[in-house]
Design an enzyme around this catalytic site. Structure first.
Site, PDB file in Angstrom:
ATOM      1  N   GLY A   1     -13.189  29.450 -48.292  1.00  0.00           N
ATOM      2  CA  GLY A   1     -13.372  29.520 -49.563  1.00  0.00           C
ATOM      3  C   GLY A   1     -12.134  30.376 -50.261  1.00  0.00           C
ATOM      4  O   GLY A   1     -12.374  31.164 -51.307  1.00  0.00           O
TER       5      GLY A   1
ATOM      6  N   ARG B   1     -11.109  23.485 -49.894  1.00  0.00           N
ATOM      7  CA  ARG B   1     -10.845  22.142 -50.458  1.00  0.00           C
ATOM      8  C   ARG B   1      -9.999  21.792 -51.469  1.00  0.00           C
ATOM      9  O   ARG B   1      -9.305  20.830 -51.446  1.00  0.00           O
ATOM     10  CB  ARG B   1     -12.238  21.446 -50.750  1.00  0.00           C
ATOM     11  CG  ARG B   1     -13.421  21.571 -49.979  1.00  0.00           C
ATOM     12  CD  ARG B   1     -14.788  21.138 -50.547  1.00  0.00           C
ATOM     13  NE  ARG B   1     -15.051  21.710 -51.855  1.00  0.00           N
ATOM     14  CZ  ARG B   1     -16.024  21.595 -52.647  1.00  0.00           C
ATOM     15  NH1 ARG B   1     -17.178  20.752 -52.247  1.00  0.00           N
ATOM     16  NH2 ARG B   1     -16.207  22.369 -53.536  1.00  0.00           N
TER      17      ARG B   1
ATOM     18  N   LYS C   1     -23.861  38.102 -48.461  1.00  0.00           N
ATOM     19  CA  LYS C   1     -25.372  37.862 -48.899  1.00  0.00           C
ATOM     20  C   LYS C   1     -25.300  37.003 -49.972  1.00  0.00           C
ATOM     21  O   LYS C   1     -24.184  36.790 -50.657  1.00  0.00           O
ATOM     22  CB  LYS C   1     -25.783  39.148 -49.240  1.00  0.00           C
ATOM     23  CG  LYS C   1     -25.438  39.702 -50.695  1.00  0.00           C
ATOM     24  CD  LYS C   1     -26.234  40.814 -51.400  1.00  0.00           C
ATOM     25  CE  LYS C   1     -25.735  40.853 -52.812  1.00  0.00           C
ATOM     26  NZ  LYS C   1     -26.648  40.697 -53.792  1.00  0.00           N
TER      27      LYS C   1
ATOM     28  N   HIS D   1     -29.438  46.090 -51.138  1.00  0.00           N
ATOM     29  CA  HIS D   1     -28.773  47.339 -51.483  1.00  0.00           C
ATOM     30  C   HIS D   1     -29.690  48.429 -51.583  1.00  0.00           C
ATOM     31  O   HIS D   1     -29.585  49.780 -51.140  1.00  0.00           O
ATOM     32  CB  HIS D   1     -28.087  47.420 -52.712  1.00  0.00           C
ATOM     33  CG  HIS D   1     -27.207  46.101 -52.954  1.00  0.00           C
ATOM     34  ND1 HIS D   1     -26.351  45.773 -51.920  1.00  0.00           N
ATOM     35  CD2 HIS D   1     -26.688  45.290 -54.031  1.00  0.00           C
ATOM     36  CE1 HIS D   1     -25.738  44.485 -52.283  1.00  0.00           C
ATOM     37  NE2 HIS D   1     -25.968  44.493 -53.569  1.00  0.00           N
TER      38      HIS D   1
HETATM   39  N1  LIG Z   1     -17.841  37.144 -55.940  1.00  0.00           N
HETATM   40  C1  LIG Z   1     -18.688  38.132 -55.879  1.00  0.00           C
HETATM   41  O1  LIG Z   1     -18.192  39.001 -56.429  1.00  0.00           O
HETATM   42  C2  LIG Z   1     -19.631  38.310 -54.636  1.00  0.00           C
HETATM   43  C3  LIG Z   1     -20.406  39.387 -54.543  1.00  0.00           C
HETATM   44  C4  LIG Z   1     -21.227  39.184 -53.545  1.00  0.00           C
HETATM   45  C5  LIG Z   1     -21.475  38.158 -52.852  1.00  0.00           C
HETATM   46  N2  LIG Z   1     -20.686  36.974 -53.093  1.00  0.00           N
HETATM   47  C6  LIG Z   1     -20.814  35.944 -51.832  1.00  0.00           C
HETATM   48  O2  LIG Z   1     -19.613  35.643 -51.670  1.00  0.00           O
HETATM   49  C7  LIG Z   1     -19.509  34.037 -51.319  1.00  0.00           C
HETATM   50  C8  LIG Z   1     -18.259  33.644 -52.231  1.00  0.00           C
HETATM   51  O3  LIG Z   1     -18.504  34.038 -53.396  1.00  0.00           O
HETATM   52  P1  LIG Z   1     -17.597  33.587 -54.624  1.00  0.00           P
HETATM   53  O4  LIG Z   1     -17.887  34.088 -55.769  1.00  0.00           O
HETATM   54  O5  LIG Z   1     -16.084  33.530 -54.230  1.00  0.00           O
HETATM   55  O6  LIG Z   1     -18.029  32.040 -54.698  1.00  0.00           O
HETATM   56  P2  LIG Z   1     -17.341  30.879 -55.423  1.00  0.00           P
HETATM   57  O7  LIG Z   1     -16.143  31.116 -56.172  1.00  0.00           O
HETATM   58  O8  LIG Z   1     -18.529  29.967 -56.292  1.00  0.00           O
HETATM   59  O9  LIG Z   1     -17.081  29.835 -54.214  1.00  0.00           O
HETATM   60  C9  LIG Z   1     -16.017  30.214 -53.346  1.00  0.00           C
HETATM   61  C10 LIG Z   1     -15.297  28.958 -52.999  1.00  0.00           C
HETATM   62  O10 LIG Z   1     -16.066  28.131 -52.251  1.00  0.00           O
HETATM   63  C11 LIG Z   1     -15.662  26.741 -52.436  1.00  0.00           C
HETATM   64  N3  LIG Z   1     -17.118  26.067 -52.655  1.00  0.00           N
HETATM   65  C12 LIG Z   1     -17.876  26.065 -53.771  1.00  0.00           C
HETATM   66  N4  LIG Z   1     -19.035  25.221 -53.705  1.00  0.00           N
HETATM   67  C13 LIG Z   1     -18.565  24.402 -52.435  1.00  0.00           C
HETATM   68  C14 LIG Z   1     -19.215  23.194 -51.862  1.00  0.00           C
HETATM   69  N5  LIG Z   1     -20.627  22.768 -52.235  1.00  0.00           N
HETATM   70  N6  LIG Z   1     -18.811  22.790 -50.763  1.00  0.00           N
HETATM   71  C15 LIG Z   1     -17.782  23.383 -50.296  1.00  0.00           C
HETATM   72  N7  LIG Z   1     -16.769  24.389 -50.770  1.00  0.00           N
HETATM   73  C16 LIG Z   1     -17.450  24.906 -51.927  1.00  0.00           C
HETATM   74  C17 LIG Z   1     -14.890  26.642 -53.562  1.00  0.00           C
HETATM   75  O11 LIG Z   1     -13.699  26.254 -52.941  1.00  0.00           O
HETATM   76  P3  LIG Z   1     -13.241  24.873 -52.981  1.00  0.00           P
HETATM   77  O12 LIG Z   1     -13.870  24.057 -53.712  1.00  0.00           O
HETATM   78  O13 LIG Z   1     -11.563  24.970 -53.158  1.00  0.00           O
HETATM   79  O14 LIG Z   1     -13.375  24.630 -51.400  1.00  0.00           O
HETATM   80  C18 LIG Z   1     -14.966  28.036 -54.033  1.00  0.00           C
HETATM   81  O15 LIG Z   1     -13.567  28.237 -54.641  1.00  0.00           O
HETATM   82  C19 LIG Z   1     -20.644  33.665 -51.641  1.00  0.00           C
HETATM   83  O16 LIG Z   1     -21.810  33.523 -50.737  1.00  0.00           O
HETATM   84  C20 LIG Z   1     -21.306  34.820 -52.651  1.00  0.00           C
HETATM   85  O17 LIG Z   1     -22.597  34.778 -52.547  1.00  0.00           O
HETATM   86  C21 LIG Z   1     -19.764  37.089 -53.942  1.00  0.00           C
END
Ligand SMILES: NC(=O)c1ccc[n+]([C@@H]2O[C@H](COP(=O)([O-])OP(=O)(O)OC[C@H]3O[C@@H](n4cnc5c(N)ncnc54)[C@H](OP(=O)(O)O)[C@@H]3O)[C@@H](O)[C@H]2O)c1
Length: 482
Positions: A32, A66, A156, A248
């Site tokens: 990711g 990806r 999470k 939390h």
């Molecule tokens: N962002 C935050 O502040 C935050 C806070 C707490 C927890 N989290 C957790 O951390 C994780 C990542 O968060 P994020 O905000 O970075 O998520 P995101 O931006 O929605 O997704 C991260 C990456 O995952 C890939 N992805 C998305 N959907 C996909 C699919 N169906 N199949 C394969 N790859 C897919 C995409 O990359 P590609 O398409 O390039 O592969 C995307 O850039 C999640 O589990 C989220 O719940 C995030």
């Protein structure tokens, strides 16, 4: 010793009582890597560790996703980090994982990382089982690369209820042992949260009053003025109980309520945390109306990405009880919500009033209770309110606050939670990560709150303190929110 005087508080930091470990060189593999978490938290935290000399020079970072980014595009996002690589492909394709394995073997040999791999799954949670399965099949989880070890960090939510949390764990455990899984609750990486443990267990003077004899009640508040922002899709399927309470909020409660562990060893600390969760009086069978308020801010259903008939709670307040010897009869009041009047996370331990006021003929009002407040964010610090005599010939008492402000005391804001958590994962120290039994206990406890319809949803105005019913809830037990 560096003595400083501030706000009437004499303060000194003793050099020497520090433990700083530096991990062995390792390969950090981020799935990711094109995403939000990677850009906002992971890469800046790795850069910080590198700048502080905590990331060994021979370590490398391999971003995986990806999206077809060029290595230079990814490198530009990882400002200040050396040895950065990127590869892209489909997670459904086993050949991609064989290519990944070949790449990791090559990088391991080039940087001499001894086969130590840290996989960080910064992808939507439904992808965790498939990625772990493919990593396992490719032989990447069992020291395949020059006999080292592999750890997997996941974000999470860990399931959305007890059943799905168990199912996720069963899938992960097909390929991983518990000690390889690092479940992040980023609150535990916050300095101010860890300081609760230091405060309680590195000072002898508080533990004797940390019990039902002296503590009247505890309040834990996580108030946000932001709404759902760009996370509406995720949030509307989850709500405040899944987003804040199951993880939390209950974790903060556990740190306040836990018994002293015999040592700071990971499983000794985590054993005590789990015991608190087991001792929470179940909400099932209790009068939920009396103990729980759920709310939704006005206008929530009009937010882009939110269902027009959504019954997702954006606010919750509740009274919990920890049924053990130390806390019997001491209520814990928890509240959290979005679009409220302020942004503030704090834990307040409110002490009982004096048993008898010798000033009562002169000062008919009740003396205020002493309160010890851990400000988790913002304005990180700790304060203690006490009653003190105001200067002058009259007998006049007023509340005085002794305040420790983190930024003033240390000359800098507390570091980012991810800096600490990534470092610990590299070191193989799981103290600040959740064990599966804790995840299951918290879901078990939250189950009655997840059944929509069992508890009435109270509307509340934006920029308010939440629904009126939350005020009534705590007033019913003779207290008020701070
Ligand atoms: N962002 C935050 O502040 C935050 C806070 C707490 C927890 N989290 C957790 O951390 C994780 C990542 O968060 P994020 O905000 O970075 O998520 P995101 O931006 O929605 O997704 C991260 C990456 O995952 C890939 N992805 C998305 N959907 C996909 C699919 N169906 N199949 C394969 N790859 C897919 C995409 O990359 P590609 O398409 O390039 O592969 C995307 O850039 C999640 O589990 C989220 O719940 C995030």
């Amino acid at each position: 010793m560096t003595p400083e005087h501030q706000k009437g508080l004499t303060f000194s930091i003793r050099e020497g009582l520090c433990i700083e470990h530096k991990p062995e060189p390792c390969g950090i593999v981020i799935f990711g890597a094109s995403g939000d978490l990677t850009s906002r938290k992971l890469l800046p935290s790795i850069a910080y560790l590198s700048s502080k000399g905590l990331l060994p020079k021979r370590s490398f970072v391999l971003g995986v996703a990806r999206t077809a980014l060029s290595p230079d595009e990814f490198r530009a996002r990882a400002k200040g980090v050396e040895n950065v690589y990127y590869m892209y492909g489909s997670y459904e394709n086993p050949d991609f994982f064989l290519a990944l394995k070949a790449r990791l073997q090559e990088l391991d040999a080039r940087h001499e990382t001894g086969g130590r791999l840290l996989f960080h799954l910064a992808v939507p949670p439904p992808l965790y089982p498939a990625i772990v399965e493919q990593l396992g099949r490719a032989g990447l989880l069992e020291g395949c690369v020059s006999g080292g070890c592999s750890r997997v960090v996941i974000e999470k939510p860990f399931g959305r209820d007890l059943e799905s949390a168990r199912a996720l764990d069963a899938q992960l455990k097909r390929r991983l042992r518990e000690e390889q899984v690092y479940r992040i609750d980023h609150y535990l990486g916050k300095e101010t949260v860890q300081n609760v443990l230091m405060f309680r267990f590195a000072n002898a003077i508080f533990e004797p009053v940390w019990n039902r004899t002296y503590v009247d009640h505890v309040q834990i508040s996580v108030l946000e003025n932001a709404g759902v922002e760009h996370r509406a899709g995720y949030y509307d399927g989850s709500g405040v109980v899944r987003d804040m309470f199951q993880n939390h909020m209950l974790m903060l409660l556990a740190l306040i309520a836990m018994e002293p562990p015999a040592s700071f060893e990971a499983d000794r600390v985590r054993d005590e945390v789990v015991k608190v969760f087991r001792n929470l009086r179940p909400l099932a069978g209790r009068d939920l109306e009396d103990h729980v308020v759920l709310g939704q801010y006005e206008g929530y259903r009009l937010e882009p990405g939110v269902a027009s008939s959504s019954s997702t709670p954006t606010f919750a307040a509740m009274r919990l009880d920890v049924d053990d010897w130390r806390w019997s009869g001491v209520p814990f009041y928890l509240r959290s919500g979005k679009r409220l009047c302020c942004r503030s996370t704090e834990v307040a331990v409110v002490f009982k009033q004096v048993p008898h006021s010798l000033f009562s003929p002169l000062l008919p009002e009740h003396l205020a209770e002493n309160a010890l407040v851990f400000r988790i964010q913002p304005n990180e610090g700790i304060s203690l309110t006490i009653e003190a005599k105001k200067p002058g010939p009259k007998i006049c008492l007023g509340a005085l606050t002794m305040d420790f402000d983190y930024a003033e005391a240390f000359g800098e804001r507390p570091p980012e939670a991810y800096q600490r958590l990534l470092l610990d994962a590299m070191l193989g120290d799981p103290t600040l990560f959740l064990r599966q039994d804790a995840v299951e206990e918290t879901w078990r406890f939250c189950e009655p709150l997840l059944k929509t319809g069992d508890i009435k949803l109270e509307p509340y105005a934006t920029s308010s303190e939440g629904p009126e019913a939350a005020q009534r809830l705590i007033a019913r037990f003779g207290r008020r929110w701070r």
